[in-house]
Design a protein around this motif. Structure first.
Motif, PDB file in Angstrom:
ATOM      1  N   GLY A  19     -20.922  12.171  -7.471  1.00  0.00           N
ATOM      2  CA  GLY A  19     -20.887  13.842  -7.583  1.00  0.00           C
ATOM      3  C   GLY A  19     -19.770  14.312  -7.225  1.00  0.00           C
ATOM      4  N   GLY A  20     -18.660  13.486  -6.577  1.00  0.00           N
ATOM      5  CA  GLY A  20     -17.306  13.802  -6.260  1.00  0.00           C
ATOM      6  C   GLY A  20     -16.212  13.113  -6.758  1.00  0.00           C
ATOM      7  N   LYS A  21     -16.484  12.227  -7.621  1.00  0.00           N
ATOM      8  CA  LYS A  21     -15.593  11.251  -7.901  1.00  0.00           C
ATOM      9  C   LYS A  21     -14.483  11.708  -8.466  1.00  0.00           C
ATOM     10  CE  LYS A  21     -16.461   9.001 -12.378  1.00  0.00           C
ATOM     11  NZ  LYS A  21     -17.363   8.021 -13.212  1.00  0.00           N
ATOM     12  N   HIS A  22     -14.096  12.912  -9.288  1.00  0.00           N
ATOM     13  CA  HIS A  22     -13.004  13.417  -9.586  1.00  0.00           C
ATOM     14  C   HIS A  22     -11.996  13.571  -8.454  1.00  0.00           C
ATOM     15  CE1 HIS A  22     -15.543  16.556  -8.638  1.00  0.00           C
ATOM     16  NE2 HIS A  22     -14.515  17.618  -8.421  1.00  0.00           N
ATOM     17  N   LEU A  23     -12.473  13.695  -7.019  1.00  0.00           N
ATOM     18  CA  LEU A  23     -11.775  13.951  -6.141  1.00  0.00           C
ATOM     19  C   LEU A  23     -11.142  12.691  -5.301  1.00  0.00           C
ATOM     20  CD1 LEU A  23     -13.302  17.145  -4.388  1.00  0.00           C
ATOM     21  CD2 LEU A  23     -11.227  17.104  -5.666  1.00  0.00           C
ATOM     22  N   ASP A  24     -11.900  11.542  -5.668  1.00  0.00           N
ATOM     23  CA  ASP A  24     -12.083  10.326  -4.737  1.00  0.00           C
ATOM     24  C   ASP A  24     -10.521   9.792  -5.232  1.00  0.00           C
ATOM     25  OD1 ASP A  24     -12.986   9.368  -2.890  1.00  0.00           O
ATOM     26  OD2 ASP A  24     -14.736   8.353  -3.696  1.00  0.00           O
ATOM     27  N   ARG A  25      -9.471  10.122  -4.874  1.00  0.00           N
ATOM     28  CA  ARG A  25      -8.197   9.412  -4.795  1.00  0.00           C
ATOM     29  C   ARG A  25      -7.468   9.974  -3.637  1.00  0.00           C
ATOM     30  NH1 ARG A  25      -7.667  14.722  -5.115  1.00  0.00           N
ATOM     31  NH2 ARG A  25      -7.842  15.708  -7.096  1.00  0.00           N
ATOM     32  N   VAL A  26      -6.377   8.879  -3.268  1.00  0.00           N
ATOM     33  CA  VAL A  26      -5.779   9.084  -2.088  1.00  0.00           C
ATOM     34  C   VAL A  26      -4.443   8.610  -2.114  1.00  0.00           C
ATOM     35  CG1 VAL A  26      -5.490   8.133   0.376  1.00  0.00           C
ATOM     36  CG2 VAL A  26      -7.413   9.616  -0.238  1.00  0.00           C
ATOM     37  N   GLY A  27      -3.244   9.385  -1.582  1.00  0.00           N
ATOM     38  CA  GLY A  27      -1.933   8.974  -1.610  1.00  0.00           C
ATOM     39  C   GLY A  27      -1.482   8.730  -0.203  1.00  0.00           C
ATOM     40  N   THR A  28      -0.118   7.706  -0.216  1.00  0.00           N
ATOM     41  CA  THR A  28       0.267   7.423   0.822  1.00  0.00           C
ATOM     42  C   THR A  28       1.723   7.343   0.848  1.00  0.00           C
ATOM     43  OG1 THR A  28      -1.451   6.163   2.153  1.00  0.00           O
ATOM     44  CG2 THR A  28       0.645   5.397   2.408  1.00  0.00           C
ATOM     45  N   SER A  29       2.541   7.626   1.479  1.00  0.00           N
ATOM     46  CA  SER A  29       3.953   7.433   1.365  1.00  0.00           C
ATOM     47  C   SER A  29       4.373   6.700   2.567  1.00  0.00           C
ATOM     48  CB  SER A  29       4.691   8.650   1.181  1.00  0.00           C
ATOM     49  OG  SER A  29       5.963   8.767   2.149  1.00  0.00           O
ATOM     50  N   MET A  30       5.034   5.595   2.562  1.00  0.00           N
ATOM     51  CA  MET A  30       5.683   4.745   3.573  1.00  0.00           C
ATOM     52  C   MET A  30       6.884   4.255   3.415  1.00  0.00           C
ATOM     53  SD  MET A  30       4.112   0.577   4.058  1.00  0.00           S
ATOM     54  CE  MET A  30       2.355   1.085   4.606  1.00  0.00           C
ATOM     55  N   THR A  31       7.727   4.436   4.634  1.00  0.00           N
ATOM     56  CA  THR A  31       9.095   4.453   4.611  1.00  0.00           C
ATOM     57  C   THR A  31       9.351   3.415   5.895  1.00  0.00           C
ATOM     58  OG1 THR A  31       9.394   6.617   3.580  1.00  0.00           O
ATOM     59  CG2 THR A  31      11.162   5.328   4.853  1.00  0.00           C
ATOM     60  N   ILE A  32      10.177   2.398   5.568  1.00  0.00           N
ATOM     61  CA  ILE A  32      10.715   1.412   6.579  1.00  0.00           C
ATOM     62  C   ILE A  32      12.005   2.332   7.120  1.00  0.00           C
ATOM     63  CG2 ILE A  32      11.669  -0.611   7.360  1.00  0.00           C
ATOM     64  CD1 ILE A  32       9.749  -1.780   5.063  1.00  0.00           C
ATOM     65  N   MET A  33      12.159   2.857   8.227  1.00  0.00           N
ATOM     66  CA  MET A  33      13.428   3.238   8.723  1.00  0.00           C
ATOM     67  C   MET A  33      14.452   2.428   9.273  1.00  0.00           C
ATOM     68  SD  MET A  33      12.493   6.507   8.823  1.00  0.00           S
ATOM     69  CE  MET A  33      11.331   7.700   8.981  1.00  0.00           C
ATOM     70  N   LYS A  34      15.672   2.612   9.223  1.00  0.00           N
ATOM     71  CA  LYS A  34      16.773   1.575   9.614  1.00  0.00           C
ATOM     72  C   LYS A  34      16.600   0.878  10.730  1.00  0.00           C
ATOM     73  CE  LYS A  34      20.710   3.799   9.073  1.00  0.00           C
ATOM     74  NZ  LYS A  34      22.037   4.254   8.416  1.00  0.00           N
ATOM     75  N   ASP A  35      15.951   1.452  12.007  1.00  0.00           N
ATOM     76  CA  ASP A  35      15.646   0.952  13.243  1.00  0.00           C
ATOM     77  C   ASP A  35      14.173   0.077  13.181  1.00  0.00           C
ATOM     78  OD1 ASP A  35      13.403   2.591  12.975  1.00  0.00           O
ATOM     79  OD2 ASP A  35      14.169   3.609  15.082  1.00  0.00           O
ATOM     80  N   GLY A  36      13.677  -0.091  12.018  1.00  0.00           N
ATOM     81  CA  GLY A  36      12.575  -0.863  11.810  1.00  0.00           C
ATOM     82  C   GLY A  36      11.267  -0.100  12.065  1.00  0.00           C
ATOM     83  N   SER A  37      11.160   1.002  12.292  1.00  0.00           N
ATOM     84  CA  SER A  37      10.056   1.763  12.662  1.00  0.00           C
ATOM     85  C   SER A  37       9.407   2.160  11.338  1.00  0.00           C
ATOM     86  CB  SER A  37      10.184   3.076  13.649  1.00  0.00           C
ATOM     87  OG  SER A  37      11.086   4.092  12.837  1.00  0.00           O
ATOM     88  N   VAL A  38       8.280   2.432  11.274  1.00  0.00           N
ATOM     89  CA  VAL A  38       7.881   2.739   9.989  1.00  0.00           C
ATOM     90  C   VAL A  38       6.972   3.929   9.906  1.00  0.00           C
ATOM     91  CG1 VAL A  38       6.016   1.410   8.276  1.00  0.00           C
ATOM     92  CG2 VAL A  38       7.344   0.070   9.587  1.00  0.00           C
ATOM     93  N   HIS A  39       7.339   4.831   8.953  1.00  0.00           N
ATOM     94  CA  HIS A  39       6.702   6.116   9.031  1.00  0.00           C
ATOM     95  C   HIS A  39       5.770   6.134   7.788  1.00  0.00           C
ATOM     96  CE1 HIS A  39       6.793  10.488   7.425  1.00  0.00           C
ATOM     97  NE2 HIS A  39       7.166  10.571   8.409  1.00  0.00           N
ATOM     98  N   CYS A  40       4.576   6.583   8.044  1.00  0.00           N
ATOM     99  CA  CYS A  40       3.498   6.626   6.945  1.00  0.00           C
ATOM    100  C   CYS A  40       2.958   8.049   7.066  1.00  0.00           C
ATOM    101  CB  CYS A  40       2.070   5.679   7.227  1.00  0.00           C
ATOM    102  SG  CYS A  40       2.887   3.833   7.576  1.00  0.00           S
ATOM    103  N   ALA A  41       3.113   8.687   5.594  1.00  0.00           N
ATOM    104  CA  ALA A  41       2.318   9.920   5.629  1.00  0.00           C
ATOM    105  C   ALA A  41       1.028   9.855   4.826  1.00  0.00           C
ATOM    106  CB  ALA A  41       3.260  10.821   4.805  1.00  0.00           C
TER     107      ALA A  41
END
Ligand code: MTE
Length: 757
Positions: A447-469
């Motif tokens: 019923g809603g498959k046209h909306l059933d997708r998802v994005g993610t952006s992942m960045t490894i920072m220089k200090d080793g921490s990981v930022h995920c949007a």
């Protein structure tokens, strides 16, 4: 130690516990305007005039805004786009927003709002499903007062019913349910340079809000930005409604070119925001001699309220799930979303399912009683197993743990020794035990498959921490923590270094709504895709640092890289790896875009693979009833769930406990009352009664894991399921204690004593 499967602490817990988390009302901007809503005092009528002269003369008032002043389009973008941001031409429910007063202070806006005069020519309102469907009902929506109609047709239910050994027919009714999230709805719209608009707010579907901001402001999508602030609960109630107030605040902000703050008081939140749809369910089920279901005919009606909003999709889910998790070759379901002159209804945890689950799970209990079968046994006989086909003809070829939930809940509650027929129970205080089983399609389904997708952006920072949007949101269910666990293991990073931030529409493209228990599965998978791109780069750096011939010779687990054949020789920490990633000038970011596995649905027959996978649960409730007064207590609930894989078992248990309590409220006390003119009578927590800790029974959560091969580490999704089967389990337990069958929720002492229907 892998992060997945461990009960790691919540990322957001400490700030919330310390009271430093910032909710929308904690935000402020210089030069801000405070906005107060002026509402209709009629359930239905022609809007003749709005006189704002006196209000606009009041001190501090910047202006009073009505429909014609909305800079863009006066329609909330949802399914049919039929709801206006501000009423125009007609008012269609008591409490509908008609005008917005913007002033320097909240008090000034409130004082002026009282002086806005709305002239309405009242029309006779339609206040219930039955009234709306009556032949002589006023036409309040198109020619038949019906927003949408769906069907499921498999086999020949009419013919099979004729040959059934036993036929059972009953009607059930379910009430409104108010979400009662701790934080009411609220937004702040901030106009920016070059015609841009940023909206901050409490919400669960930032991309819907983004659409609304664009519509109300009349700007392009790249000029609008929506930032979700810490959200104090959504439960479905912040799926559609934040779009309404975001559009309104945007209009004010754009007109006056100043930030506009619109925060609801509890009373107006209850009056104006969406609720669970009241339901009317007519069920006819035929069985063979042994209680095996051979035919089912189900008519399902929901009270959609004044505008369609989410009714079509809520109804679709209920239609597909109408019979519950039971095999049946001949089934016919018809469903109708009906218009009334009351607050528009929308999503609430379970999304159109709890209504039909109450009906189906009550009727199967009635069948068991009539045929002298143990209610647990009748579920064993009819329930889905691997190889079963659903009502829409879908083959369940993997991850079907229903039977294990029945067995485990049965064992842990000691069903076999506690269940006895009502007639055998003695004394004034009587115990009873009841069971329900449910299944739930994960994600938006066909019923809603046209909306059933998802994005993610992942960045490894220089200090080793990981930022995920991410494209889904945290609203209390623990998403940021569970997703950080998945990301950590997929990347090989330590959990502590991974941060999944609150959602901002400028970071990730439109990822659909945060509903349908889809976050763990959808965002989890998109994080895994992003991690799969980044990990080889980390291994490349590690191979160089470890003098390995190729990346195939190195591994990276829990933040440590090492040679596979000499794991103890030398280990490189994640921070060092990240530093070298930048020194080697390798791309430290990746984007994951996950599209849900396919699903299908034929509009004519209602047949198809409605959802890509299902979660399952069985609840067993134990009650104690005072036969003299009808008062009762829910003593214990055993709740077993198959969610594929429990990424964080403690979070799973927390969801089971919270959902159980919401289900208990639905079952035992929550209801909204209106007067004969469609005015809501109980719009406060003093009158809309909710369960508290005092009402909390002993809850025994049971995790059952039948992994799904497309799920992140096998996970499916289950955030809504804990609420869904509680009402029939309690109502069946009440029957078991007393011999009284309640077919209209909530189960009240008056009903047990036969003093109220
Ligand atoms: N739990 C909390 N604490 N707060 C919420 O708002 N929403 C429920 C459920 N559990 C909710 C919650 C609803 S309606 C849904 S759809 C799921 O969480 C969404 O979470 P998921 O997609 O991570 O399963």
């Amino acid at each position: 130690m892998p992060a997945v499967g461990a009960s790691l602490p919540r990322k957001d817990a400490l700030d919330k516990l310390k009271g430093v988390a910032k909710y929308i009302d904690d935000y402020n901007f210089s030069d801000i305007l405070h906005v107060v809503t002026v509402r209709s005092q009629h359930a239905y009528g022609r809007l003749i005039n709005i006189d704002k002269t006196e209000a606009e003369k009041m001190p501090g008032v910047a202006g009073v805004i009505t429909a014609s002043q909305i800079p863009g389009v006066n329609a909330v973008p949802l399914v049919f786009n039929d709801e206006p941001f501000l009423a125009e031409g007609f008012v269609r429910f008591h409490g509908e927003p008609v005008a917005l007063v913007a002033a320097e202070t909240l008090e000034q806006a409130q004082a002026a709002a009282a002086l806005v005069k709305i002239e309405v020519e009242p029309l006779k309102p339609v206040l219930s499903i039955r009234e709306s469907l009556a032949a002589d009902a006023p036409r309040i929506y198109k020619e038949n007062n019906t927003f949408s109609h769906f069907r499921v047709a498999k086999g020949n239910a009419e013919e099979a019913m004729k040959t059934a050994a036993h036929v059972f027919e009953q009607e059930y009714e379910t009430p409104y349910q108010e979400h009662a999230y701790l934080e009411t709805n609220g937004v702040i719209a901030v106009p920016g340079l070059e015609d841009s608009m940023t909206v901050y707010g409490s919400m669960q579907c930032p991309y819907y809000v983004h659409d609304a901001v664009v519509a109300a402001a009349g700007i392009s999508k790249n000029k609008a930005r929506v930032i979700q602030t810490t959200t104090g609960g959504g439960f479905g109630g912040k799926e559609d409604f934040p779009s309404v107030i975001a559009g309104q605040a945007t209009a004010v902000a754009k007109i006056f070119n100043r930030p506009a703050k619109l925060i609801y008081k509890r009373e107006e939140d209850i009056i104006a925001s969406s609720k669970r749809h009241p339901g009317l369910i007519k069920m006819k089920v035929g069985t063979d001699e042994k209680g095996k279901i051979v035919a089912a005919i189900i008519d399902y009606y929901v009270d959609g309220g004044a505008y369609a909003t989410l009714t079509p999709i809520v109804l679709w889910r209920g239609t597909v799930h109408a019979l519950g998790p039971y095999e049946c070759e001949n089934i016919h379901v018809n469903s109708y979303g009906v218009a009334t002159n009351k607050v528009p209804c929308g999503a609430y945890r379970g999304f159109g399912s709890p209504q039909v689950i109450f009906a189906g799970e009550s009727l199967i209990d009635e069948i068991a009683v009539a045929l002298n079968i143990d209610p647990l046994e009748i579920r064993r006989t009819n329930g889905y197993k691997l190889g079963s086909k659903t009502a829409t003809g879908q083959l369940l070829d993997q991850s079907c743990g229903l039977m294990e939930t029945i067995e485990k809940a049965g064992e842990r509650s000691q069903w076999a020794s506690k269940w006895q027929k009502p007639a055998e129970r003695q004394g004034n205080i009587r115990r009873g035990i009841g069971i329900s089983s449910v299944y739930y399609g994960v994600g938006l389904g066909a019923g809603g498959k046209h909306l059933d997708r998802v994005g993610t952006s992942m960045t490894i920072m220089k200090d080793g921490s990981v930022h995920c949007a991410i494209g889904n949101v945290e609203m209390g269910q623990g998403a940021r923590t569970v997703l950080a666990q998945i990301a950590a293991d997929a990347l090989g990073a330590p959990f502590e270094l991974v941060n999944v931030v609150e959602t901002d529409t400028s970071m990730v493209p439109d990822s659909g709504p945060t509903v349908a228990s889809r976050t763990t599965f959808m965002s989890g998978n998109s994080l895994m895709l992003a991690a799969a791109e980044l990990r080889p780069r980390l291994l490349q750096v590690a191979a160089k640092m470890l003098d390995a011939a190729s990346i195939a010779d190195v591994d990276l687990i829990d933040g440590k890289a090492f040679l596979k054949n000499q794991p103890d020789k030398k280990q490189i920490g994640f921070k060092e790896l990240a530093e070298q990633l930048y020194v080697c000038r390798l791309m430290p970011s990746a984007f994951g875009w996950f599209v849900a596995p396919d699903s299908s649905y034929d509009n004519e027959t209602g047949q198809g693979n409605a959802y890509f996978v299902y979660s399952y649960s069985t609840n067993i409730a134990e009650v104690e009833v005072d036969m003299e007064t009808g008062e009762y207590k829910v003593v214990r609930i055993t709740s077993a769930h198959d969610m594929g894989k429990a990424i964080n078992p403690q979070q799973v248990e927390g969801q089971i406990e919270g959902g159980t309590l919401q289900g208990l409220g639905y079952a035992t006390m929550e209801e909204i009352r209106h007067d004969g003119n469609g005015r809501m009578l109980n719009n406060a927590f003093a009158t809309y009664i909710l369960p508290t800790t005092e009402d909390t029974p002993e809850i025994d959560p049971i995790i059952v894991e039948h992994p799904y091969d497309r799920g992140p580490y096998g996970a499916k999704g289950f955030g809504e399921v804990p609420l869904m089967g509680i009402a029939p389990a309690i109502s069946n337990a009440i029957y078991n204690a007393t011999g009284v069958r309640i077919r209209k929720l909530p189960v009240k002492p008056e009903k047990i004593l036969g003093l109220e229907d």
